[in-house]
Design a protein around this motif. Structure first.
Motif, short mmCIF file in Angstrom:
data_model
loop_
_atom_site.label_atom_id
_atom_site.label_comp_id
_atom_site.label_asym_id
_atom_site.label_seq_id
_atom_site.Cartn_x
_atom_site.Cartn_y
_atom_site.Cartn_z
N GLN A 264 0.79 -1.30 0.22
CA GLN A 264 -0.04 0.08 -0.14
C GLN A 264 0.68 1.26 -0.16
O GLN A 264 0.46 2.28 -0.61
N PRO A 265 2.06 1.25 0.62
CA PRO A 265 2.78 2.81 0.45
C PRO A 265 3.09 2.91 -1.05
O PRO A 265 3.03 4.20 -1.52
N ALA A 266 3.33 1.90 -1.80
CA ALA A 266 3.54 2.14 -3.26
C ALA A 266 2.41 2.89 -4.07
O ALA A 266 2.44 3.63 -4.79
N VAL A 267 1.29 2.08 -3.41
CA VAL A 267 0.14 2.49 -4.21
C VAL A 267 -0.22 3.93 -3.88
O VAL A 267 -0.96 4.90 -4.64
N GLN A 268 -0.08 4.51 -2.42
CA GLN A 268 -0.47 5.70 -2.05
C GLN A 268 0.51 6.53 -2.71
O GLN A 268 0.13 7.62 -3.44
N ALA A 269 1.66 6.34 -3.04
CA ALA A 269 2.82 7.18 -3.66
C ALA A 269 2.39 7.28 -5.20
O ALA A 269 2.28 8.44 -5.92
N ALA A 270 1.95 5.98 -5.73
CA ALA A 270 1.34 6.46 -7.30
C ALA A 270 0.10 7.31 -7.38
O ALA A 270 0.17 8.16 -8.20
N LEU A 271 -0.83 7.07 -6.55
CA LEU A 271 -1.99 8.05 -6.42
C LEU A 271 -1.56 9.37 -6.36
O LEU A 271 -2.14 10.25 -6.72
N MET A 272 -0.81 9.74 -5.43
CA MET A 272 -0.50 11.04 -5.14
C MET A 272 0.59 11.42 -6.23
O MET A 272 0.03 12.74 -6.81
N LEU A 273 1.33 10.96 -7.07
CA LEU A 273 1.92 11.45 -8.03
C LEU A 273 1.01 11.62 -9.26
O LEU A 273 1.22 12.57 -10.12
N ARG A 274 0.26 10.76 -9.54
CA ARG A 274 -0.67 10.65 -10.38
C ARG A 274 -1.60 12.10 -10.43
O ARG A 274 -1.94 12.52 -11.44
N ASP A 275 -2.10 12.22 -9.06
CA ASP A 275 -3.04 13.55 -8.81
C ASP A 275 -2.43 14.60 -8.89
O ASP A 275 -2.73 15.68 -9.59
N ASP A 374 8.28 12.50 -21.87
CA ASP A 374 8.96 13.81 -22.15
C ASP A 374 10.08 14.19 -21.49
O ASP A 374 10.64 15.41 -21.57
N GLY A 375 10.72 13.20 -20.72
CA GLY A 375 11.96 13.67 -20.15
C GLY A 375 11.96 13.70 -18.76
O GLY A 375 12.92 13.72 -18.05
N ARG A 376 10.91 14.12 -18.28
CA ARG A 376 10.82 14.66 -17.07
C ARG A 376 10.84 13.22 -15.93
O ARG A 376 10.52 12.32 -16.24
N VAL A 377 11.41 13.43 -14.74
CA VAL A 377 11.62 12.64 -13.93
C VAL A 377 10.83 13.00 -12.55
O VAL A 377 11.03 14.28 -11.97
N ILE A 378 9.81 12.62 -12.12
CA ILE A 378 9.21 12.75 -10.90
C ILE A 378 9.50 11.86 -9.73
O ILE A 378 9.45 10.38 -10.02
N GLN A 379 9.11 12.05 -8.41
CA GLN A 379 9.52 11.17 -7.27
C GLN A 379 8.73 11.36 -6.22
O GLN A 379 8.65 12.80 -5.86
N SER A 380 8.36 10.52 -5.52
CA SER A 380 7.21 10.68 -4.46
C SER A 380 8.04 11.02 -3.24
O SER A 380 7.60 11.72 -2.13
N GLY A 381 9.33 10.52 -3.08
CA GLY A 381 9.92 10.58 -1.55
C GLY A 381 9.36 9.52 -0.72
O GLY A 381 8.50 8.76 -1.03
N PRO A 382 10.00 9.22 0.61
CA PRO A 382 9.42 8.05 1.36
C PRO A 382 7.90 8.19 1.61
O PRO A 382 7.44 9.41 2.20
N THR A 383 7.07 7.23 1.45
CA THR A 383 5.54 7.44 1.68
C THR A 383 5.26 6.43 2.27
O THR A 383 5.44 5.16 2.26
N GLU A 384 4.18 6.69 3.07
CA GLU A 384 3.51 5.44 4.05
C GLU A 384 2.13 5.44 3.32
O GLU A 384 1.45 6.30 2.94
N ALA A 385 1.51 4.44 3.86
CA ALA A 385 -0.14 4.13 3.45
C ALA A 385 -0.86 5.05 4.26
O ALA A 385 -0.69 5.16 5.62
N PRO A 386 -1.94 5.24 4.19
CA PRO A 386 -3.00 6.16 4.87
C PRO A 386 -3.58 5.06 5.62
O PRO A 386 -3.77 3.92 5.41
N GLY A 387 -4.24 5.43 6.96
CA GLY A 387 -5.21 4.69 7.54
C GLY A 387 -4.44 4.41 8.92
O GLY A 387 -5.00 3.44 9.57
N ASP A 388 -3.22 4.70 9.09
CA ASP A 388 -2.65 4.53 10.22
C ASP A 388 -3.25 5.15 11.31
O ASP A 388 -3.77 5.99 11.41
#
Length: 446
Positions: A264-275, A374-388
């Motif tokens: 779930q941390p990876a999923v949260q990072a994906a959703l965050m970057l996508r949004d 398009d050549g851009r690189v984007i990164q989430s940084g250390p991410t935890e899943a929500p709901g803790d």
């Protein structure tokens, strides 16, 4: 077994519990029922319910299988219910147990309460809350004292035996035997084997529920068990010394998505970057995930079954990037063959970080790096899943998830009535309507 354990188990009543604890028990229960509804649609649930109907005769004190309608023995109902919830990996959990209390506890409690004709809804809700306290401590204790990485069923059995002993009115001696039988017979399954090879055995929760219920009834008949080391060992006594003052139900996490918590941390990072970057998946050329070892072991890229989809890091991350969400249908249906999801999942690079490994299990991190066309690189940084628990979800979040999971399966009317019945538990209204809805909901829609 310490006197404090027995006194807490048998002499604690609803008026002794903080209102917050009772509210958390209702929230957990509502969430578990929603997950059960979604889980009931899986092949795993159908097989185990048919198995229980065929091989666990109802006897003199029957119970009704959760969301099924058929009568079986209490042990059979606990088995079927626990595995039905576990069939959809969206139920609550606890970081230090590395597993889940409610998944096995609730169906075991429900089965014994039905078999013993428990009509007091306050007693039912109290037993659920006490089961969370005992199960959480048993899970931490077993992980601290055992060399193997075992499934939740290993220690859920203890919680189920405890609430069974409470409902059966066992004295301290027979309660001790019940706990000892449950610990001895609890399924100490090798959890990482199921992580590496995801199948229907999953987290052993249903088997633990069955073992715990059986242990309580065996102890009632005079069967004896070896002392439960997780409860009686001096080196673990600190875990039991604060019963009734430190409520560990507050420490349970809430899952927003029906996949292993490690993914779930990876999923949260994906959703965050996508949004944040308003991404379409077609823009993504390369994906790198840095995470902890256990998440890396969720290695299935192109799942053929819902179990493989739920025990994967790459697949749900790809689903999140393509759809911007992930629900029961995404791990159970056509998304498993979606070519865009397969493209992203197959090409991911997943690495483990020593720093993230050191933080586990108290914290679970992922860092997602995307290279775009398009050549851009984007990164989430250390991410935890929500709901803790340090950022608890709202009551409406719990209810919204319940409705999303339950309504497509049970229908709007039954789901709404079940939601109301759960929220009324503890009011003195009794268990009749609640038990009827849980037993007959599936049967009424077939």
């Amino acid at each position: 077994m310490t006197l404090a354990f027995a006194d807490f188990l048998h002499d604690t009543h609803a008026e002794d519990l903080p209102d917050e604890v009772l509210a958390l028990a209702r929230h957990a229960l509502l969430d578990l029922i929603g997950v059960a509804a979604a889980g009931s649609q899986t092949a795993l649930s159908r097989i185990i319910r048919d198995h229980a109907a065929e091989h666990f005769a109802p006897g003199r004190k029957p119970a009704i299988m959760l969301l099924d309608g058929r009568q079986v023995s209490p042990a059979g109902a606990a088995l079927a219910g626990g595995m039905t919830i576990d069939a959809m990996d969206a139920h609550d959990g606890h970081k230090l147990t590395k597993g889940h209390v409610g998944c096995g506890l609730f169906p075991a409690l429900l089965a014994v309460a039905q078999a013993e004709a428990v009509t007091d809804d306050r007693a039912f809700l109290t037993a659920l809350a006490l089961g969370y306290e005992i199960g959480t401590r048993a899970g931490i204790a077993l992980h601290r004292s055992a060399c193997d990485y075992h499934s939740s069923g290993a220690w859920v059995a203890i919680a189920c035996a405890a609430v069974g002993a409470r409902l059966l009115g066992l004295d301290s001696r027979r309660t001790r035997e019940a706990i000892g039988i449950a610990e001895y017979h609890g399924p100490r399954s090798q959890m990482m084997r199921c992580i590496d090879h995801p199948t229907m055995v999953k987290d052993g929760s249903g088997w633990g529920a069955m073992a715990g219920v059986s242990a309580a009834y065996l102890a009632a008949e005079g069967f004896t068990g070896a002392p439960a080391l997780t409860v009686e060992t001096d080196d673990l006594s600190d875990l039991w010394s604060d019963l009734g003052s430190n409520w560990r139900i507050r420490e349970q996490y809430f899952k927003h998505w029906p996949i292993c918590r490690w993914a779930q941390p990876a999923v949260q990072a994906a959703l965050m970057l996508r949004d944040t970057y308003t991404l379409d998946s077609e823009q993504i050329r390369r994906i790198e995930i840095t995470t902890f070892h256990q998440s890396l072991r969720l290695a299935c890229r192109n799942p053929a079954t819902t179990e493989q989809a739920q025990y994967s890091t790459a697949f749900p991350t790809a689903v999140a990037l393509v759809h911007g969400r992930i629900g029961p249908g995404d791990v159970g249906g056509q998304d498993r063959v979606n070519p865009e999801i397969r493209r992203l999942a197959s090409n991911m690079v997943i690495r483990e970080s020593p720093k993230f490994n050191a933080a586990f299990p108290a914290r679970r991190f992922a860092d997602l790096r995307l290279e775009l066309a398009d050549g851009r690189v984007i990164q989430s940084g250390p991410t935890e899943a929500p709901g803790d628990p340090d950022a608890p979800v709202t009551h409406m979040t719990v209810r919204d998830k319940f409705r999303r999971y339950a309504t497509p399966v049970l229908g709007a009317a039954t789901s709404a009535e079940l939601e109301d019945a759960v929220l009324q538990l503890g009011s003195g209204a009794g268990t009749g309507r609640f038990f009827r809805l849980l037993g007959g909901a599936a049967a009424s829609r077939e």
